[in-house]
Design an enzyme around this catalytic site. Sequence first.
Site, short mmCIF file in Angstrom:
data_model
loop_
_atom_site.label_atom_id
_atom_site.label_comp_id
_atom_site.label_asym_id
_atom_site.label_seq_id
_atom_site.Cartn_x
_atom_site.Cartn_y
_atom_site.Cartn_z
N LYS A 69 -25.05 -10.65 26.08
CA LYS A 69 -24.61 -9.27 25.86
C LYS A 69 -25.24 -8.34 26.88
O LYS A 69 -26.30 -8.65 27.45
CB LYS A 69 -24.96 -8.80 24.44
CG LYS A 69 -26.46 -8.69 24.17
CD LYS A 69 -26.71 -8.15 22.77
CE LYS A 69 -28.19 -8.07 22.42
NZ LYS A 69 -28.98 -7.20 23.30
N ASP B 75 -31.98 -11.95 21.05
CA ASP B 75 -32.89 -11.61 22.15
C ASP B 75 -34.30 -12.18 22.01
O ASP B 75 -35.28 -11.51 22.35
CB ASP B 75 -32.97 -10.10 22.32
CG ASP B 75 -31.64 -9.48 22.70
OD1 ASP B 75 -30.67 -10.23 22.93
OD2 ASP B 75 -31.55 -8.24 22.74
N CYS C 120 -31.88 -3.61 19.07
CA CYS C 120 -30.74 -4.53 18.99
C CYS C 120 -30.48 -5.04 17.58
O CYS C 120 -29.34 -5.27 17.20
CB CYS C 120 -30.93 -5.69 19.97
SG CYS C 120 -30.97 -5.13 21.69
#
Length: 226
Positions: free
Chosen positions: A130, A57, A163
Amino acid sequence: MAAISLRESRAVDRYIGTDKISNREPPDMTAPKTLLELAGADLRPPRLRDACLVLIDLQYEYLAGPIALPDARRAIANSAKLLARARAAGTSIFHIAHKGRPGGLFDRAAERGAIVAELAPLASEPVIEKGLPNAFAGTDLQARLAATERKDIILAGLMTHMCISSTARAGLDLGNRITVDADSCATRDLPDGRGGSIQAATVHDVALAELSDRFAIIARGDGALV
């Protein structure tokens, strides 16, 4: 570099169940130790050439807007250095990008959802989208990692408590040996539930401390991962 094996993992569980942490033996109060340390697990970070690097990310969403991170630039810069070393070492590299709803956070069709230019993937480096914090959930990440036949997985990216943490925990459950590069991660201030806030640096440190207890090796400094 050997993975944290099933034998070592069971050693942690055995340690938890022994008298060494019961009232029958006084605890060593000189300094706290992680469960991994107490079990004698191999806590040396892996060599980059023997590992997979999973970048999570590293998207523009974290540079501006409602969830901008105070240390995002630092984490991105350190991730870029790590990525350069990994490419030179022949590390298997995977990029994870959170995919949000159109017009919202992490809209992959907009700039906010794009991976930052400093971490732009090469054509040979898979990009896996995701929809949940755990990068293994609903994706083929584990199958791709397994295809490399490498058990050492290095995580870097955003956010440490979200995450990175959820992916590290799931990765352990899937039989991987997880390392988190602390300097290549960052997070944000969080509400404390009492009208105040917990500073991002504290959230980051606590998340890493939790992971180090049982779930991951924490690498710190430029020389930790080579």
